[in-house]
Design a protein around this motif. Sequence first.
Motif, short mmCIF file in Angstrom:
data_model
loop_
_atom_site.label_atom_id
_atom_site.label_comp_id
_atom_site.label_asym_id
_atom_site.label_seq_id
_atom_site.Cartn_x
_atom_site.Cartn_y
_atom_site.Cartn_z
N VAL A 61 -76.50 -14.38 -36.63
CA VAL A 61 -76.74 -15.77 -36.97
C VAL A 61 -76.64 -16.65 -35.72
CG1 VAL A 61 -75.95 -17.73 -38.37
CG2 VAL A 61 -75.78 -15.40 -39.27
N THR A 62 -77.63 -17.53 -35.55
CA THR A 62 -77.57 -18.60 -34.55
C THR A 62 -77.84 -19.91 -35.28
OG1 THR A 62 -79.93 -18.66 -33.98
CG2 THR A 62 -78.57 -17.02 -32.83
N ARG A 63 -77.88 -21.01 -34.53
CA ARG A 63 -78.18 -22.31 -35.15
C ARG A 63 -79.56 -22.33 -35.78
NH1 ARG A 63 -76.43 -26.78 -30.73
NH2 ARG A 63 -76.72 -25.04 -29.32
N THR A 64 -80.50 -21.58 -35.25
CA THR A 64 -81.89 -21.70 -35.69
C THR A 64 -82.45 -20.48 -36.41
OG1 THR A 64 -82.67 -20.93 -33.53
CG2 THR A 64 -82.44 -23.33 -33.84
N GLU A 65 -81.72 -19.38 -36.42
CA GLU A 65 -82.26 -18.19 -37.07
C GLU A 65 -81.16 -17.24 -37.51
OE1 GLU A 65 -84.28 -15.23 -34.38
OE2 GLU A 65 -83.89 -16.79 -32.89
N HIS A 66 -81.57 -16.31 -38.37
CA HIS A 66 -80.69 -15.23 -38.78
C HIS A 66 -81.56 -14.03 -39.13
CE1 HIS A 66 -81.84 -16.85 -42.70
NE2 HIS A 66 -81.67 -15.62 -43.15
N PHE A 67 -81.00 -12.84 -38.92
CA PHE A 67 -81.72 -11.61 -39.26
C PHE A 67 -80.73 -10.46 -39.33
CE2 PHE A 67 -81.89 -12.13 -34.68
CZ PHE A 67 -81.53 -10.89 -34.18
N VAL A 68 -81.15 -9.41 -40.01
CA VAL A 68 -80.37 -8.19 -40.08
C VAL A 68 -80.82 -7.30 -38.94
CG1 VAL A 68 -79.80 -6.16 -41.48
CG2 VAL A 68 -80.10 -8.40 -42.58
N ALA A 69 -79.88 -6.90 -38.09
CA ALA A 69 -80.20 -6.10 -36.91
C ALA A 69 -80.07 -4.62 -37.26
CB ALA A 69 -79.28 -6.47 -35.75
N ALA A 70 -81.11 -4.08 -37.88
CA ALA A 70 -81.07 -2.69 -38.35
C ALA A 70 -82.08 -1.80 -37.64
CB ALA A 70 -81.31 -2.66 -39.86
N SER A 71 -82.62 -2.25 -36.53
CA SER A 71 -83.55 -1.43 -35.76
C SER A 71 -83.32 -1.68 -34.27
CB SER A 71 -85.00 -1.79 -36.11
OG SER A 71 -85.34 -3.05 -35.53
N THR A 79 -68.21 -22.52 -36.63
CA THR A 79 -67.96 -23.42 -35.50
C THR A 79 -68.59 -22.87 -34.23
OG1 THR A 79 -65.93 -24.25 -36.48
CG2 THR A 79 -66.17 -24.50 -34.09
N HIS A 80 -68.43 -21.58 -34.00
CA HIS A 80 -69.00 -20.94 -32.81
C HIS A 80 -70.52 -21.10 -32.78
CE1 HIS A 80 -69.15 -18.19 -29.44
NE2 HIS A 80 -69.96 -17.40 -30.09
N VAL A 81 -71.16 -20.89 -33.92
CA VAL A 81 -72.62 -21.04 -34.01
C VAL A 81 -73.02 -22.50 -33.79
CG1 VAL A 81 -74.60 -20.91 -35.59
CG2 VAL A 81 -73.01 -18.99 -35.40
N GLU A 82 -72.30 -23.42 -34.40
CA GLU A 82 -72.60 -24.85 -34.24
C GLU A 82 -72.51 -25.27 -32.78
OE1 GLU A 82 -69.86 -26.72 -36.91
OE2 GLU A 82 -71.17 -26.40 -38.66
N GLU A 83 -71.65 -24.61 -32.01
CA GLU A 83 -71.48 -24.91 -30.59
C GLU A 83 -72.45 -24.14 -29.70
OE1 GLU A 83 -67.33 -24.08 -29.99
OE2 GLU A 83 -66.72 -25.98 -30.90
N GLY A 84 -73.41 -23.43 -30.32
CA GLY A 84 -74.43 -22.73 -29.55
C GLY A 84 -74.23 -21.25 -29.40
N GLY A 125 -80.80 -10.44 -26.59
CA GLY A 125 -81.44 -11.57 -25.94
C GLY A 125 -80.85 -12.90 -26.37
N LEU A 126 -80.57 -13.04 -27.65
CA LEU A 126 -79.97 -14.29 -28.15
C LEU A 126 -78.59 -14.51 -27.55
CD1 LEU A 126 -80.94 -14.11 -31.91
CD2 LEU A 126 -81.83 -15.71 -30.21
N ILE A 127 -77.81 -13.43 -27.45
CA ILE A 127 -76.48 -13.57 -26.87
C ILE A 127 -76.58 -13.94 -25.39
CG2 ILE A 127 -74.39 -12.28 -26.23
CD1 ILE A 127 -74.77 -10.77 -28.93
N ALA A 128 -77.55 -13.35 -24.68
CA ALA A 128 -77.73 -13.68 -23.27
C ALA A 128 -78.12 -15.14 -23.06
CB ALA A 128 -78.80 -12.76 -22.66
N GLU A 129 -78.86 -15.69 -24.01
CA GLU A 129 -79.33 -17.08 -23.92
C GLU A 129 -78.35 -18.09 -24.50
OE1 GLU A 129 -83.07 -17.16 -25.91
OE2 GLU A 129 -83.99 -15.72 -24.54
#
Length: 110
Positions: free
Chosen positions: A82-92, A21-26, A101-105
């Motif tokens: 995870v966001t509405r448009t992308e996902h990745f493993v943050a290992a670096s 739900t949180h992701v769907e809301e941006g 940056g995604l959280i800031a935006e």
Amino acid sequence: MFKKDPSRSRRPAVSHAEAVTHVEEGGVAIYWRPGCPFCGMLERGLGPDAERAAWTNIWEDRDALAFVESLNGGNATVPTVVTRTEHFVAASPAQVAAAKGLIAEAGKVL
């Protein structure tokens, strides 16, 4: 709806359903597990911004585990951002910066 995980004061602990739900809301969701050094690196790298994302422990939520595995070729690899448009493993460090940056935006924060 969201509560702070007492073991990690900056991680608002949510269920997989709440994260979706949180992701769907941006917003941004982060799937993690205890003892994961990369999860700790991500949290430290986000600093106070960590509390703006929804954190879901894949060891406590079977739906979250299945979701992470579906995103990562059958692997329960974390931390998965995870966001509405992308996902990745943050290992670096570069991926931690990308997550920050995604959280800031993000249009939706906790």
